[in-house]
Design a protein around this motif. Structure first.
Motif, PDB file in Angstrom:
ATOM      1  N   GLN A 122       0.842  -1.204   0.000  1.00 50.35           N
ATOM      2  CA  GLN A 122       0.000   0.000   0.000  1.00 50.35           C
ATOM      3  C   GLN A 122       0.878   1.255   0.000  1.00 50.35           C
ATOM      4  O   GLN A 122       0.654   2.210   0.744  1.00 50.35           O
ATOM      5  N   SER A 123       1.879   1.245  -0.850  1.00 51.48           N
ATOM      6  CA  SER A 123       2.858   2.334  -0.911  1.00 51.48           C
ATOM      7  C   SER A 123       2.237   3.680  -1.248  1.00 51.48           C
ATOM      8  O   SER A 123       2.780   4.720  -0.847  1.00 51.48           O
ATOM      9  N   THR A 124       1.125   3.691  -1.960  1.00 51.73           N
ATOM     10  CA  THR A 124       0.524   4.969  -2.359  1.00 51.73           C
ATOM     11  C   THR A 124       0.161   5.843  -1.167  1.00 51.73           C
ATOM     12  O   THR A 124       0.136   7.063  -1.288  1.00 51.73           O
ATOM     13  N   ARG A 125      -0.065   5.263  -0.015  1.00 54.03           N
ATOM     14  CA  ARG A 125      -0.394   6.069   1.168  1.00 54.03           C
ATOM     15  C   ARG A 125       0.775   6.944   1.588  1.00 54.03           C
ATOM     16  O   ARG A 125       0.591   7.966   2.238  1.00 54.03           O
ATOM     17  N   TRP A 126       1.995   6.530   1.250  1.00 54.50           N
ATOM     18  CA  TRP A 126       3.184   7.299   1.582  1.00 54.50           C
ATOM     19  C   TRP A 126       3.709   8.094   0.385  1.00 54.50           C
ATOM     20  O   TRP A 126       4.324   9.127   0.550  1.00 54.50           O
ATOM     21  N   ILE A 127       3.461   7.569  -0.815  1.00 57.42           N
ATOM     22  CA  ILE A 127       3.899   8.281  -2.018  1.00 57.42           C
ATOM     23  C   ILE A 127       3.057   9.539  -2.205  1.00 57.42           C
ATOM     24  O   ILE A 127       3.576  10.605  -2.498  1.00 57.42           O
ATOM     25  N   GLY A 128       1.745   9.414  -2.016  1.00 62.12           N
ATOM     26  CA  GLY A 128       0.852  10.536  -2.244  1.00 62.12           C
ATOM     27  C   GLY A 128       0.835  10.908  -3.710  1.00 62.12           C
ATOM     28  O   GLY A 128       1.085  10.070  -4.583  1.00 62.12           O
ATOM     29  N   ASN A 129       0.574  12.158  -3.993  1.00 64.57           N
ATOM     30  CA  ASN A 129       0.602  12.649  -5.363  1.00 64.57           C
ATOM     31  C   ASN A 129       1.382  13.953  -5.388  1.00 64.57           C
ATOM     32  O   ASN A 129       0.814  15.016  -5.626  1.00 64.57           O
ATOM     33  N   PRO A 130       2.704  13.880  -5.132  1.00 65.69           N
ATOM     34  CA  PRO A 130       3.491  15.103  -4.997  1.00 65.69           C
ATOM     35  C   PRO A 130       3.685  15.855  -6.305  1.00 65.69           C
ATOM     36  O   PRO A 130       4.132  16.985  -6.295  1.00 65.69           O
ATOM     37  N   THR A 131       3.378  15.243  -7.442  1.00 67.07           N
ATOM     38  CA  THR A 131       3.637  15.899  -8.719  1.00 67.07           C
ATOM     39  C   THR A 131       2.519  16.842  -9.144  1.00 67.07           C
ATOM     40  O   THR A 131       2.629  17.503 -10.154  1.00 67.07           O
ATOM     41  N   LEU A 132       1.440  16.927  -8.374  1.00 66.05           N
ATOM     42  CA  LEU A 132       0.342  17.807  -8.753  1.00 66.05           C
ATOM     43  C   LEU A 132       0.778  19.257  -8.877  1.00 66.05           C
ATOM     44  O   LEU A 132       0.269  19.997  -9.700  1.00 66.05           O
TER      45      LEU A 132
END
Length: 141
Positions: A122-132
């Motif tokens: 569930q890496s997306t919980r830590w990756i987030g969406n920083p490129t927005l």
């Protein structure tokens, strides 16, 4: 039965804002995160998932032929792509594959395995969406 499973995925830099991090899953369900760049959570984080998910992931990795793949796929057929190092350990074997995503000779199953590790962790919980809030080359817009 203790199978000594430990799976570590390390995603490296690209020419841009690819997330740079490592995530390790262990047989008891521990998930260890180390965020480095272009992720929402930098530094260390730990969580737990159902240990059965880690066991199933290990079985999937084996069934996909991971242990029969080459140790490196690092050709530069396409440049500026991210790299991944995937290490899988169990009681009897340790296998590490270095995979540059611009190497077109890499088996498709390898990319699928890498992505599956992220899904289970569930890496997306830590990756987030920083490129927005970033432009094409990782610069603020």
């Amino acid at each position: 039965m203790n199978r000594g499973i430990e799976i570590t995925l390390e995603r490296g830099m690209c020419f841009g804002s690819c997330p740079v991090y490592s995530v390790t899953l262990t047989e008891n369900g521990t998930v260890q995160w180390v965020g480095k760049q272009f992720v929402e959570v930098t530094g260390e984080a730990t969580d737990h998932i159902d240990p059965a998910l880690v066991m199933n992931l290990s079985d999937t990795i084996t069934a996909a032929g991971f242990f029969e793949m080459n140790n490196t796929y690092i050709g530069y057929d396409i440049t500026d792509m991210p790299s991944v190092i995937l290490t899988v350990r169990n009681n009897t074997t340790t296998k590490q594959i270095e995979h540059y995503h611009g190497d077109l000779s890499a088996p498709f199953n390898l990319t699928m395995i890498e992505d599956e590790v992220d899904i289970v962790a569930q890496s997306t919980r830590w990756i987030g969406n920083p490129t927005l809030n970033e432009g094409t080359w990782g610069e603020p817009i």
